[in-house]
Design a protein around this motif. Structure first.
Motif, PDB file in Angstrom:
ATOM      1  N   GLN A  19      27.390  24.214  52.801  1.00 18.46           N
ATOM      2  CA  GLN A  19      26.606  23.099  52.277  1.00 18.46           C
ATOM      3  C   GLN A  19      26.710  22.994  50.756  1.00 18.46           C
ATOM      4  O   GLN A  19      26.382  21.965  50.185  1.00 18.46           O
ATOM      5  N   ASN A  20      27.154  24.064  50.085  1.00 18.29           N
ATOM      6  CA  ASN A  20      27.283  24.031  48.629  1.00 18.29           C
ATOM      7  C   ASN A  20      28.523  23.247  48.219  1.00 18.29           C
ATOM      8  O   ASN A  20      29.606  23.453  48.755  1.00 18.29           O
ATOM      9  N   LYS A  21      28.345  22.336  47.254  1.00 15.80           N
ATOM     10  CA  LYS A  21      29.441  21.471  46.832  1.00 15.80           C
ATOM     11  C   LYS A  21      29.931  21.762  45.423  1.00 15.80           C
ATOM     12  O   LYS A  21      30.984  21.267  45.022  1.00 15.80           O
ATOM     13  N   SER A  22      29.184  22.547  44.649  1.00 22.56           N
ATOM     14  CA  SER A  22      29.609  22.849  43.283  1.00 22.56           C
ATOM     15  C   SER A  22      28.873  24.093  42.792  1.00 22.56           C
ATOM     16  O   SER A  22      27.984  24.613  43.469  1.00 22.56           O
ATOM     17  N   GLY A  23      29.247  24.559  41.616  1.00 18.57           N
ATOM     18  CA  GLY A  23      28.572  25.731  41.079  1.00 18.57           C
ATOM     19  C   GLY A  23      29.034  26.077  39.671  1.00 18.57           C
ATOM     20  O   GLY A  23      29.996  25.505  39.147  1.00 18.57           O
ATOM     21  N   ILE A  24      28.324  27.026  39.072  1.00 17.39           N
ATOM     22  CA  ILE A  24      28.671  27.546  37.752  1.00 17.39           C
ATOM     23  C   ILE A  24      28.571  29.069  37.807  1.00 17.39           C
ATOM     24  O   ILE A  24      27.514  29.616  38.135  1.00 17.39           O
ATOM     25  N   ALA A  25      29.677  29.740  37.515  1.00 18.52           N
ATOM     26  CA  ALA A  25      29.689  31.200  37.434  1.00 18.52           C
ATOM     27  C   ALA A  25      29.837  31.604  35.982  1.00 18.52           C
ATOM     28  O   ALA A  25      30.670  31.052  35.249  1.00 18.52           O
ATOM     29  N   THR A  26      29.014  32.540  35.538  1.00 21.56           N
ATOM     30  CA  THR A  26      29.091  33.075  34.178  1.00 21.56           C
ATOM     31  C   THR A  26      29.613  34.497  34.250  1.00 21.56           C
ATOM     32  O   THR A  26      29.128  35.308  35.049  1.00 21.56           O
ATOM     33  N   TYR A  27      30.609  34.797  33.413  1.00 20.12           N
ATOM     34  CA  TYR A  27      31.236  36.116  33.410  1.00 20.12           C
ATOM     35  C   TYR A  27      31.069  36.788  32.055  1.00 20.12           C
ATOM     36  O   TYR A  27      30.965  36.124  31.018  1.00 20.12           O
ATOM     37  N   LYS A  28      31.075  38.099  32.071  1.00 22.82           N
ATOM     38  CA  LYS A  28      31.178  38.867  30.841  1.00 22.82           C
ATOM     39  C   LYS A  28      32.561  39.495  30.797  1.00 22.82           C
ATOM     40  O   LYS A  28      33.197  39.714  31.838  1.00 22.82           O
ATOM     41  N   LEU A  29      33.030  39.778  29.604  1.00 21.77           N
ATOM     42  CA  LEU A  29      34.370  40.315  29.408  1.00 21.77           C
ATOM     43  C   LEU A  29      34.293  41.758  28.930  1.00 21.77           C
ATOM     44  O   LEU A  29      33.462  42.101  28.091  1.00 21.77           O
ATOM     45  N   GLN A  30      35.165  42.590  29.480  1.00 22.48           N
ATOM     46  CA  GLN A  30      35.307  43.965  29.022  1.00 22.48           C
ATOM     47  C   GLN A  30      36.755  44.188  28.610  1.00 22.48           C
ATOM     48  O   GLN A  30      37.680  43.779  29.324  1.00 22.48           O
ATOM     49  N   ASP A 141      26.682  42.141  42.800  1.00 22.31           N
ATOM     50  CA  ASP A 141      25.452  41.322  42.768  1.00 22.31           C
ATOM     51  C   ASP A 141      24.977  40.952  44.177  1.00 22.31           C
ATOM     52  O   ASP A 141      24.594  39.805  44.435  1.00 22.31           O
ATOM     53  N   ASN A 142      25.057  41.907  45.082  1.00 22.71           N
ATOM     54  CA  ASN A 142      24.644  41.717  46.486  1.00 22.71           C
ATOM     55  C   ASN A 142      25.548  40.780  47.278  1.00 22.71           C
ATOM     56  O   ASN A 142      25.203  40.391  48.398  1.00 22.71           O
ATOM     57  N   TYR A 143      26.691  40.396  46.721  1.00 25.45           N
ATOM     58  CA  TYR A 143      27.680  39.615  47.448  1.00 25.45           C
ATOM     59  C   TYR A 143      28.764  40.562  47.957  1.00 25.45           C
ATOM     60  O   TYR A 143      29.321  41.349  47.190  1.00 25.45           O
ATOM     61  N   LEU A 144      29.086  40.482  49.233  1.00 22.55           N
ATOM     62  CA  LEU A 144      30.139  41.308  49.799  1.00 22.55           C
ATOM     63  C   LEU A 144      31.490  40.730  49.396  1.00 22.55           C
ATOM     64  O   LEU A 144      31.817  39.590  49.730  1.00 22.55           O
ATOM     65  N   ASN A 164      49.911  44.923  37.491  1.00 25.27           N
ATOM     66  CA  ASN A 164      49.024  44.649  38.622  1.00 25.27           C
ATOM     67  C   ASN A 164      47.791  43.867  38.189  1.00 25.27           C
ATOM     68  O   ASN A 164      47.262  44.069  37.091  1.00 25.27           O
ATOM     69  N   VAL A 165      47.349  42.970  39.071  1.00 30.25           N
ATOM     70  CA  VAL A 165      46.108  42.217  38.877  1.00 30.25           C
ATOM     71  C   VAL A 165      45.267  42.409  40.135  1.00 30.25           C
ATOM     72  O   VAL A 165      45.772  42.284  41.254  1.00 30.25           O
ATOM     73  N   ILE A 166      43.998  42.749  39.937  1.00 26.95           N
ATOM     74  CA  ILE A 166      43.083  42.965  41.056  1.00 26.95           C
ATOM     75  C   ILE A 166      41.965  41.928  40.998  1.00 26.95           C
ATOM     76  O   ILE A 166      41.343  41.737  39.952  1.00 26.95           O
ATOM     77  N   ALA A 167      41.735  41.251  42.100  1.00 30.30           N
ATOM     78  CA  ALA A 167      40.633  40.283  42.196  1.00 30.30           C
ATOM     79  C   ALA A 167      39.700  40.702  43.320  1.00 30.30           C
ATOM     80  O   ALA A 167      40.153  41.107  44.394  1.00 30.30           O
ATOM     81  N   TRP A 168      38.397  40.616  43.057  1.00 26.60           N
ATOM     82  CA  TRP A 168      37.385  40.842  44.088  1.00 26.60           C
ATOM     83  C   TRP A 168      36.741  39.494  44.385  1.00 26.60           C
ATOM     84  O   TRP A 168      36.085  38.911  43.529  1.00 26.60           O
ATOM     85  N   PHE A 169      36.987  38.976  45.597  1.00 26.39           N
ATOM     86  CA  PHE A 169      36.518  37.639  45.944  1.00 26.39           C
ATOM     87  C   PHE A 169      35.493  37.710  47.069  1.00 26.39           C
ATOM     88  O   PHE A 169      35.454  38.657  47.863  1.00 26.39           O
ATOM     89  N   LYS A 195      45.271  44.937  33.150  1.00 31.39           N
ATOM     90  CA  LYS A 195      45.520  46.247  32.544  1.00 31.39           C
ATOM     91  C   LYS A 195      44.439  46.649  31.549  1.00 31.39           C
ATOM     92  O   LYS A 195      43.867  47.735  31.628  1.00 31.39           O
ATOM     93  N   ASN A 196      44.149  45.773  30.606  1.00 30.43           N
ATOM     94  CA  ASN A 196      43.211  46.120  29.535  1.00 30.43           C
ATOM     95  C   ASN A 196      41.926  45.295  29.541  1.00 30.43           C
ATOM     96  O   ASN A 196      41.069  45.501  28.685  1.00 30.43           O
ATOM     97  N   ILE A 197      41.819  44.348  30.466  1.00 31.29           N
ATOM     98  CA  ILE A 197      40.648  43.481  30.465  1.00 31.29           C
ATOM     99  C   ILE A 197      40.048  43.354  31.858  1.00 31.29           C
ATOM    100  O   ILE A 197      40.721  43.559  32.865  1.00 31.29           O
ATOM    101  N   ALA A 198      38.783  42.997  31.882  1.00 31.13           N
ATOM    102  CA  ALA A 198      38.106  42.734  33.162  1.00 31.13           C
ATOM    103  C   ALA A 198      37.038  41.675  32.945  1.00 31.13           C
ATOM    104  O   ALA A 198      36.275  41.728  31.972  1.00 31.13           O
ATOM    105  N   PHE A 199      36.992  40.698  33.835  1.00 28.70           N
ATOM    106  CA  PHE A 199      35.906  39.721  33.875  1.00 28.70           C
ATOM    107  C   PHE A 199      34.997  40.107  35.035  1.00 28.70           C
ATOM    108  O   PHE A 199      35.466  40.287  36.163  1.00 28.70           O
ATOM    109  N   THR A 200      33.717  40.240  34.770  1.00 29.60           N
ATOM    110  CA  THR A 200      32.759  40.588  35.821  1.00 29.60           C
ATOM    111  C   THR A 200      31.621  39.570  35.835  1.00 29.60           C
ATOM    112  O   THR A 200      31.206  39.063  34.789  1.00 29.60           O
TER     113      THR A 200
END
Length: 246
Positions: A19-30, A141-144, A164-169, A195-200
């Motif tokens: 039912q969700n049609k849009s959204g906004i995700a905010t990330y922090k960078l490491q 954040d409680n999302y599997l 390598n690039v790793i994504a958790w979806f 390699k040197n960065i991560a968005f969470t």
């Protein structure tokens, strides 16, 4: 796309938030570098400044079913040099536009006043990414979320190397977008590791209507990433040549 996650499970999850049609995700960078890299950087401290400023940076992914924007939320109070370095290291453009129906990624670059002028170039790429989806999972954040793998080519001089690039979806959030240029998974990317960065993920808002505003990036000239790399290389060599003549 290779997958080791049962397709029935993915389809079941995708209906939960249909039912969700849009959204906004905010990330922090490491950002993380080894001691050797930081030692080399000690004279100027650009890497350390970028690492330190990450606590104050926020990145937004604004999306609907077919389109998305990704950008760093501007903050005039932050150090410009450190912010720009963090965005360069994380490959974050001024704003990117993704369209999964048209299979395009448009990236509007930030002007640096030396090599790149305001709205001079728009980089156009295909969105297609070859992912391998695994059965490995974790909670964010409680999302599997499930782990997906791909590679990207990184150039050192004229030689290219795969990194390598790793994504958790999250399949229960059926939007095929993620930070920077990554997309194409059956669920929103909540964490991205290179390699040197991560968005969470820092926060997530989902809407049952199409209220978010998606901006199509624009510039004077649209070119490929390869063409852009060649232009930057040529301009850098010209600057170095002019500097030696003084």
């Amino acid at each position: 796309m290779k997958t080791y996650l049962p397709l029935l499970l993915l389809f079941t999850f995708s209906f939960i938030y249909s039912q969700n049609k849009s959204g906004i995700a905010t990330y922090k960078l490491q950002i993380a570098f080894d001691k050797d890299a930081l030692e080399v950087d000690k004279k100027y401290g650009y890497l350390q400044k970028a690492i330190d400023i990450c606590n104050d940076l926020e990145y937004k992914l604004v999306f609907n079913k077919n389109e998305a924007n990704f950008f760093q939320e501007e903050n005039q109070k932050l150090d410009i040099v450190a912010t720009n370095m963090a965005n360069i290291l994380s490959e974050t453009p001024k704003i990117s536009y993704q369209n999964i129906e048209q299979n395009i990624l448009l990236s509007e670059l930030k002007a640096d006043g030396i090599l790149i002028q305001q709205k001079e170039f728009l980089i156009k790429e295909d969105l297609k990414i070859n992912w391998t989806i695994t059965s490995e999972s974790k909670l964010i954040d409680n999302y599997l979320c499930y782990k997906a793998l791909t590679t990207k080519i990184v150039y050192k001089g004229d030689k290219g190397f795969n990194e390598n690039v790793i994504a958790w979806f999250c399949p229960t959030i059926p939007f095929s977008f993620g930070p920077t240029k990554y997309s194409g998974l059956p669920g929103l990317i909540l964490e991205l590791q290179e390699k040197n960065i991560a968005f969470t993920l820092k926060s997530l808002t989902l809407n049952d209507n199409d209220i978010v505003k998606i901006i199509i990036a624009t510039a004077k000239k649209t070119i490929s990433q390869t063409e852009y790399n060649d232009i930057v290389k040529t301009r850098m060599e010209t600057l170095q040549s002019m500097s030696k003549q003084k």
